[in-house]
Design a protein around this motif. Structure first.
Motif, PDB file in Angstrom:
ATOM      1  N   ILE A   1      22.443  47.201  38.840  1.00  0.00           N
ATOM      2  CA  ILE A   1      23.721  46.527  39.044  1.00  0.00           C
ATOM      3  C   ILE A   1      24.200  45.938  37.721  1.00  0.00           C
ATOM      4  O   ILE A   1      23.391  45.645  36.831  1.00  0.00           O
ATOM      5  N   GLU A   2      25.515  45.759  37.570  1.00  0.00           N
ATOM      6  CA  GLU A   2      26.068  45.200  36.343  1.00  0.00           C
ATOM      7  C   GLU A   2      26.006  43.677  36.300  1.00  0.00           C
ATOM      8  O   GLU A   2      26.168  43.081  35.235  1.00  0.00           O
ATOM      9  N   THR A   3      25.774  43.050  37.447  1.00  0.00           N
ATOM     10  CA  THR A   3      25.721  41.591  37.514  1.00  0.00           C
ATOM     11  C   THR A   3      24.760  41.015  36.478  1.00  0.00           C
ATOM     12  O   THR A   3      23.642  41.506  36.330  1.00  0.00           O
TER      13      THR A   3
ATOM     14  N   LEU B   1      21.501  46.390  34.802  1.00  0.00           N
ATOM     15  CA  LEU B   1      20.184  45.779  34.850  1.00  0.00           C
ATOM     16  C   LEU B   1      19.457  46.284  36.089  1.00  0.00           C
ATOM     17  O   LEU B   1      20.082  46.477  37.141  1.00  0.00           O
ATOM     18  N   ARG B   2      18.156  46.521  35.968  1.00  0.00           N
ATOM     19  CA  ARG B   2      17.354  46.985  37.094  1.00  0.00           C
ATOM     20  C   ARG B   2      16.472  45.825  37.580  1.00  0.00           C
ATOM     21  O   ARG B   2      15.597  45.348  36.869  1.00  0.00           O
TER      22      ARG B   2
ATOM     23  N   LEU C   1      26.646  32.184  40.723  1.00  0.00           N
ATOM     24  CA  LEU C   1      27.696  32.314  39.704  1.00  0.00           C
ATOM     25  C   LEU C   1      27.765  33.713  39.088  1.00  0.00           C
ATOM     26  O   LEU C   1      28.864  34.288  39.002  1.00  0.00           O
ATOM     27  N   PRO C   2      26.651  34.304  38.621  1.00  0.00           N
ATOM     28  CA  PRO C   2      26.781  35.628  37.998  1.00  0.00           C
ATOM     29  C   PRO C   2      27.362  36.686  38.940  1.00  0.00           C
ATOM     30  O   PRO C   2      28.126  37.560  38.506  1.00  0.00           O
ATOM     31  N   ASP C   3      27.004  36.607  40.218  1.00  0.00           N
ATOM     32  CA  ASP C   3      27.517  37.577  41.198  1.00  0.00           C
ATOM     33  C   ASP C   3      29.001  37.360  41.446  1.00  0.00           C
ATOM     34  O   ASP C   3      29.793  38.309  41.456  1.00  0.00           O
ATOM     35  N   LEU C   4      29.388  36.101  41.651  1.00  0.00           N
ATOM     36  CA  LEU C   4      30.789  35.791  41.947  1.00  0.00           C
ATOM     37  C   LEU C   4      31.678  36.100  40.744  1.00  0.00           C
ATOM     38  O   LEU C   4      32.779  36.614  40.902  1.00  0.00           O
ATOM     39  N   ALA C   5      31.177  35.802  39.545  1.00  0.00           N
ATOM     40  CA  ALA C   5      31.947  36.109  38.338  1.00  0.00           C
ATOM     41  C   ALA C   5      32.085  37.615  38.148  1.00  0.00           C
ATOM     42  O   ALA C   5      33.121  38.107  37.673  1.00  0.00           O
ATOM     43  N   ALA C   6      31.050  38.365  38.514  1.00  0.00           N
ATOM     44  CA  ALA C   6      31.119  39.827  38.401  1.00  0.00           C
ATOM     45  C   ALA C   6      32.095  40.412  39.417  1.00  0.00           C
ATOM     46  O   ALA C   6      32.719  41.443  39.172  1.00  0.00           O
ATOM     47  N   ALA C   7      32.239  39.738  40.546  1.00  0.00           N
ATOM     48  CA  ALA C   7      33.074  40.268  41.633  1.00  0.00           C
ATOM     49  C   ALA C   7      34.534  39.857  41.528  1.00  0.00           C
ATOM     50  O   ALA C   7      35.431  40.612  41.916  1.00  0.00           O
ATOM     51  N   ALA C   8      34.812  38.650  41.021  1.00  0.00           N
ATOM     52  CA  ALA C   8      36.149  38.062  41.109  1.00  0.00           C
ATOM     53  C   ALA C   8      37.130  38.658  40.100  1.00  0.00           C
ATOM     54  O   ALA C   8      36.762  39.002  38.977  1.00  0.00           O
TER      55      ALA C   8
END
Length: 571
Positions: free
Chosen positions: A160-162, A195-196, A443-450
């Motif tokens: 995933i890119e997160t 990242l894996r 935060l990293p997930d939400l920033a990657a999604a928003a």
């Protein structure tokens, strides 16, 4: 809220405080003949040494208290189970203030390794990390939620890119390792432009569900959240492990509403004191937190009840005039960024104030707010009830809500600890000790999604900034949070910009936007001298608009006098 209601809430809180550590880990009703039903003590004895255990829940919602107490007592008596790897996604501690949290499991030798998305509340375990007794890891909450799905599908890795370019990226930081005992394994590795990630295989899934029937089918009716119960259970079963649930009540079988079938659950603890959320027992659940009763709820009255309860418990901070002004500036910018119908996430701290302002301004009904716990719609609740919502439209799992975020998240509003010249943000590390560690949370997930990211916080630490006659004045300077290089990268600004995201930073001296040229000051509070109060005190490189003119924030935002929120074009 009338005096009678306040008296009832005071009595409710007093009863909870007087009985909040009351439990019976040997309780097993004699009338339940089904062998699935066991005591909490029996459940604790089924956990093997060296196992990987996953517990669901978030803050005070669906707390696994009966499991924590039982494991603690059995370990004290027998020395088993020991050397456990413990995984959680949401925060499950209480900073040592309330019994019945994950902090119960800090006895030497019980937990050997912990992996959490948010660590700051499990103070006793972080202290064990500082003492070298526990290996401490962290990773983004959404990544962890997706890894549960990965395991339940019989797979190991998630690419995933997160979190690219952040402390979790081994090319930039330490990966998942935080500190404590020497690291045995890093749970992330570079995979090209991704990242894996992986997690150790889950052996035991522990969670709280509201109800079951006599056959052992589980239900999530009248729940405030159920976070990761579903995916973690199926992951444990796929790994050949055990699924153990605690329920607060037994209801008639309803084939259409079964959450987990009896054949997917190995053991059930019937705990009459099981909580829906902090202080609220499931058998006396509060309708305001449920989907089933959302159309009956007076939201304003519910807001007042929760505000009073948090005030009595001294959880919700009393906001200063400058904090309220900062919240109003954030709320105003919010209305300029998003449109009606937006799907929005609000973090803790000042973002909670913005949520309140949107509600009081009547804009709340035009957007859909959600929390990482899986609660969608309604008004997210603060303080001890964080993670739940008043009158939610839908309650799903953490993994499901993160999928929804990647599909349609318009804006996330988040707090800050530090910001640098490239728009990078640190929210995860407060100091050098393991005990100071917060974790990245979602935060990293939400920033990657928003599509849009709005950070909000104070310009300086340990400063005194006041509102005087409609002007903002720094009466006692502090340490500027905006610097050239930050302690740790939780959010990578340039990566976000390269993805076409718009990133804003609201403070009590003004607002910035991350641009190709750098951190541009786009609004300044009246009374703030740009040279003296901003350029001369921060090491962050500040860019001014091309014409050199920075719009001044409106007086009503600063003072609150006549302040009214509305969507652009509406009065």
């Amino acid at each position: 809220m009338n005096i009678l209601t306040k008296a009832e809430l005071l009595l409710h809180i007093a009863r909870w405080r007087a009985t909040w550590d009351k439990r019976d880990i040997d309780y097993r009703p004699r009338h339940l003949a089904n062998p699935k039903f066991i005591s909490a003590r029996e459940a604790a004895k089924k956990i093997g040494d060296g196992a990987t255990v996953f517990s669901s829940g978030m803050a005070a919602n669906s707390r696994c208290s009966i499991f924590f107490w039982a494991i603690k007592d059995v370990y004290k008596e027998t020395g088993h189970p020991k050397n456990l790897t413990w995984i959680t996604i949401g925060a499950q501690g209480s900073r040592g203030r309330v019994p019945g949290t994950l902090e119960e499991l800090s006895a030497p030798g019980l937990i050997d390794r912990i992996i959490c998305g948010h660590l700051e509340t499990v103070k006793s375990l972080l202290k064990a990390g500082d003492e070298g007794r526990i290996e401490v890891h962290t990773m983004p909450q959404g990544v962890q939620a997706f890894l549960l799905e990965t395991q339940m599908n019989g797979e190991k890795y998630l690419e995933i890119e997160t979190a690219l370019g952040t402390r979790v990226d081994p090319r930039v930081g330490p990966g998942t390792y935080v500190g404590g005992k020497a690291m045995r394994e890093n749970f992330v590795e570079p995979a090209g432009d991704k990242l894996r990630f992986h997690l150790p295989p889950i052996d035991y899934s522990l969670f709280v569900a509201p109800y079951c029937d006599l056959e052992g089918n589980l239900y999530v009716k009248h729940v405030a959240t159920y976070t990761d119960a579903y995916e973690s259970s199926l992951a444990a079963r796929k790994n050949g492990g055990l699924v153990i649930a605690s329920v607060g009540g037994i209801i008639p079988k309803d084939e259409k509403k079964i959450f987990l079938r009896a054949d997917q659950v190995d053991h059930i603890i019937y705990n009459p004191r099981s909580e829906q959320t902090g202080s609220v027992q499931q058998r006396k659940y509060w309708p305001m937190f449920t989907v089933e009763h959302r159309d009956e709820i007076d939201v304003q009255e519910s807001v007042e009840r929760l505000r009073f309860a948090n005030h009595v418990l001294k959880i919700t901070p009393v906001r200063t005039p400058i904090e309220l002004a900062t919240g109003r500036l954030g709320a105003k910018l919010f209305t300029r960024i998003v449109k009606k119908g937006a799907f929005v996430n609000m973090g803790v701290g000042l973002p909670e104030e913005v949520s309140r302002m949107l509600f009081e301004g009547g804009l709340f009904k035009d957007i859909t707010l959600f929390t990482e716990t899986g609660v969608v719609g309604g008004l997210p609740t603060p303080g001890i009830f964080f993670g739940a919502a008043i009158a939610p439209k839908q309650i799903v799992s953490s993994a499901q809500v993160f999928h929804m975020a990647f599909e349609k998240l318009d804006l996330t509003m988040l707090g800050i600890l530090e910001v640098d010249s490239n728009g990078n943000v640190n929210v995860s590390k407060r100091g050098p000790r393991v005990l100071d560690y917060v974790g990245p949370g979602g935060l990293p997930d939400l920033a990657a999604a928003a599509r849009n990211i709005l950070f909000i916080g104070s310009w300086m630490a340990h400063a005194k900034i006041e509102v005087i006659d409609g002007q903002v004045k720094i009466t006692k300077p502090g340490i500027c949070k905006f610097m050239d290089t930050i302690t740790e990268i939780t959010f990578h600004g340039r990566n976000a910009l390269a993805k076409g995201k718009k990133v804003y930073y609201v403070t009590n001296v003004g607002a910035f936007q991350l641009t190709e040229e750098g951190m541009m000051l786009i609004q300044v509070m009246p009374g703030i001298d740009i040279q003296r109060d901003i350029l001369d005190v921060c090491k962050m490189k500040v860019v001014l608009p091309p014409d050199g003119r920075v719009p001044v924030v409106e007086r009503d935002i600063v003072t609150g006098e006549g302040f009214k929120l509305s969507w652009p074009g509406e009065k």
